[in-house]
Scaffold this motif. Structure first.
Motif, short mmCIF file in Angstrom:
data_model
loop_
_atom_site.label_atom_id
_atom_site.label_comp_id
_atom_site.label_asym_id
_atom_site.label_seq_id
_atom_site.Cartn_x
_atom_site.Cartn_y
_atom_site.Cartn_z
N GLN A 174 -27.48 11.55 15.90
CA GLN A 174 -28.11 12.88 16.03
C GLN A 174 -29.10 12.88 17.19
O GLN A 174 -29.19 13.84 17.96
CB GLN A 174 -28.86 13.27 14.74
CG GLN A 174 -28.24 12.85 13.43
CD GLN A 174 -26.86 13.41 13.22
OE1 GLN A 174 -26.63 14.59 13.48
NE2 GLN A 174 -25.93 12.57 12.81
N ALA A 175 -29.85 11.79 17.32
CA ALA A 175 -30.85 11.69 18.38
C ALA A 175 -30.18 11.74 19.75
O ALA A 175 -30.61 12.49 20.65
CB ALA A 175 -31.65 10.40 18.23
N ALA A 176 -29.10 10.95 19.90
CA ALA A 176 -28.42 10.91 21.20
C ALA A 176 -27.79 12.25 21.54
O ALA A 176 -27.58 12.56 22.72
CB ALA A 176 -27.37 9.80 21.20
N GLN A 177 -27.49 13.04 20.53
CA GLN A 177 -26.90 14.36 20.76
C GLN A 177 -27.96 15.44 20.90
O GLN A 177 -27.63 16.63 20.99
CB GLN A 177 -25.95 14.72 19.60
CG GLN A 177 -24.70 13.84 19.57
CD GLN A 177 -23.84 14.12 18.36
OE1 GLN A 177 -24.36 14.31 17.24
NE2 GLN A 177 -22.53 14.13 18.54
N GLY A 178 -29.24 15.05 20.86
CA GLY A 178 -30.32 16.02 21.03
C GLY A 178 -30.51 16.93 19.83
O GLY A 178 -30.98 18.06 19.96
N ARG A 179 -30.10 16.44 18.64
CA ARG A 179 -30.15 17.29 17.45
C ARG A 179 -31.26 16.90 16.50
O ARG A 179 -31.22 17.23 15.31
CB ARG A 179 -28.80 17.24 16.74
CG ARG A 179 -27.69 17.90 17.55
CD ARG A 179 -26.31 17.47 17.10
NE ARG A 179 -26.12 17.61 15.66
CZ ARG A 179 -25.12 17.09 14.99
NH1 ARG A 179 -24.21 16.37 15.63
NH2 ARG A 179 -25.01 17.27 13.69
N LEU A 180 -32.25 16.15 16.99
CA LEU A 180 -33.30 15.64 16.11
C LEU A 180 -34.67 16.10 16.63
O LEU A 180 -35.00 15.85 17.79
CB LEU A 180 -33.23 14.11 16.11
CG LEU A 180 -33.50 13.36 14.82
CD1 LEU A 180 -32.61 13.86 13.70
CD2 LEU A 180 -33.26 11.87 15.04
N SER A 181 -35.46 16.77 15.77
CA SER A 181 -36.79 17.18 16.22
C SER A 181 -37.81 16.15 15.75
O SER A 181 -38.37 16.26 14.66
CB SER A 181 -37.17 18.55 15.66
OG SER A 181 -36.06 19.26 15.24
#
Lengths: 329, 329
Positions: A174-181
């Motif tokens: 999720q982090a690598a896909q920019g989906r983590l705040s």
């Protein structure tokens, strides 16, 4: 069929791969084969994993990390047997994205991990594909004869341990896909874990004679515990709240409104590449000493019981396993 | 990343691949690794080749033949060392084209060639790719210690022989693509040779101690002779008109207006999977006896001389090698 390799297959092998070749067994990568002398008293352990762009790694992942993830996913399989890795064969299915700089990066990733894990290139193939890039590696390791750790030896009364932390692979995707705040350094730490997991090779070898069963956690902790339970003819109970979490995963967990559901995601996500092991009470202290010696986090997360399947408790409350997680009884 | 395998990875492994597993070494394909006992007195020979749809096989090639071509290309590498193949690891990168019936066909192709060549499945991986399908295999074989045939042992005065016929692989590709105007049975015979080459495993083992150098012809006879010449520090002269041709290739040749140019195409095309070997005069009779015993065509096509590189004669006239063929002096 015409398939022009602009970066050059010959140059790729000569300049990038040959420097990585095993000095004794690879025959200079000039002979299409590797020749391995027998090692009496030892079994040879072999494993082969493949990874595909857009499935197992992201299209914008740097290729040095892709090479490392390929080796590490395979090394994790050897670690779970307690084997000592020494070599690998490699197939590169280069896509149009893989020009010379990308191949250099790939070779640098290989070189880094060859040094880190004591393996050397034995041979393989490089081909072109018009589709997404993919790669496979066949990893080889030695084991004293008959000492391969099984995943079928867990016995009622054994404790269940896991190395490192669980859930970072899934969160890292999720982090690598920019989906983590989360704070940027948390996001970066998790993405790094997704791209470059750390196979527990040294620990696997150290506890080879002390565990009753061991496997690597690559498809999610719960699913992989299910493999151990099934192969062992036993039940495993997992205490959900004991599952070890990284600081970043803990920060993510605390940002969720339903901590139990969030925990379920962590223990069913993939790409952890930790080891899960079962240990008889007699050997628990010795296994913990090995983890201490290697400064490796090792956490007791459950126990083996008579029965079948994997069940879970959360803060002492029994949960019923659904297909991808749990629901309350 | 979400990648739904509609045909089912679990079902593919359980129903299609497990029946192919080695009974002793593959651990039922349930353990992510194969464990191979040491065989004192023997070297282990390993080779790994990959094939890609649209590059190494045609998008409409039946998948049973694709599986067979994969194994056979690798078996040909083992044959050139004189090794005895016994097992392989497999990576299937299934594309959306590969539904259940296609996977069944693939497994049937594997089963057929397991029986034909005495190999069994040791392990591997099956993954999905959104792009064209590709496959790789790591083949394993045994060799008595230190007996691997080199491609670097050719000496001036040796004769150069080749098994079977040359050019059918390249012609077969044209045939399979519908680009050949020959009688239908010729076209079919050539396409079959392209899809299912015959690795010379038994012959390779039989002549292991009799040849000075050997390699398999996979990239074109001339280029592969160049590898032998370079590795041996010697020159090779090829008599173009002696190159053995199948009846179908002969029919094609006779349909061409420039037979010399046509011959050049046959000896520079790929996918033959024959063996080229160099033999000292002392051992020629013994090598021929082995070919006779196996009912295998074996043709003397040239000789090894002092010097470097590959040169060619056509009906006694010297030709000068150009990049992909010859021109007249």
């Amino acid at each position: 069929m015409p398939a022009v390799d602009a970066a050059g297959e010959f140059e790729t092998i000569q300049k990038l791969l040959r420097p990585l070749a095993h000095p004794d067994y690879a025959r200079g990568l000039a002979d299409d084969v590797a020749v391995l002398p027998s090692r009496p008293g030892f079994d040879l352990v072999l494993t082969k994993d493949a990874i595909v762009e857009g499935v197992h790694f992201l299209p914008d992942d740097p290729l040095d990390t892709v090479a490392q993830k390929l080796l590490r996913a395979n090394l994790s399989d050897l670690a779970s047997k307690g084997a000592e890795p020494f070599g690998y064969l490699l197939a590169c299915h280069w896509s149009p994205r893989c020009g010379w700089p990308e191949r250099e990066a790939f070779a640098e990733g290989l070189a880094t991990d060859q040094a880190a894990f004591g393996v050397q290139l034995l041979g393989g193939d490089t081909v072109l594909t018009p589709g997404p890039a993919s790669f496979s590696a066949t990893l080889l390791g030695w084991l004293p004869k008959g000492e391969a750790v099984s995943r079928g030896g867990a016995r009622p009364g054994d404790a269940v341990y896991v190395t490192g932390t669980i859930g970072d692979g899934w969160l890292g995707l999720q982090a690598a896909q920019g989906r983590l705040s989360l704070e940027p350094e948390r996001v970066e730490a998790l993405a790094e874990r997704y791209r470059r997991p750390v196979p527990r090779v040294v620990f696997g070898r150290a506890v080879r004679g002390l565990v009753t069963a061991m496997m690597d956690v690559s498809d999610g902790l719960v699913g992989d515990l299910g493999h151990v339970a099934r192969a062992s003819g036993a039940a495993i109970t997992l205490d959900l709240e004991l599952t070890p979490r990284s600081a970043a995963a803990q920060a993510w967990l605390e940002s969720r409104t339903d901590p139990e559901a969030a925990l379920e995601r962590l223990v069913t996500g993939g790409d952890d590449y930790e080891l899960v092991l079962t240990v008889s009470p007699r050997d628990e202290a010795a296994v913990k000493r090995e983890a201490d010696r290697l400064h490796l986090r090792l956490t007791r997360i459950g126990e083996v019981q008579a029965g079948a399947g994997v069940s879970a408790r959360y803060l002492g409350q029994a949960l019923t396993l659904s297909r991808t997680g749990w629901t309350h009884d």
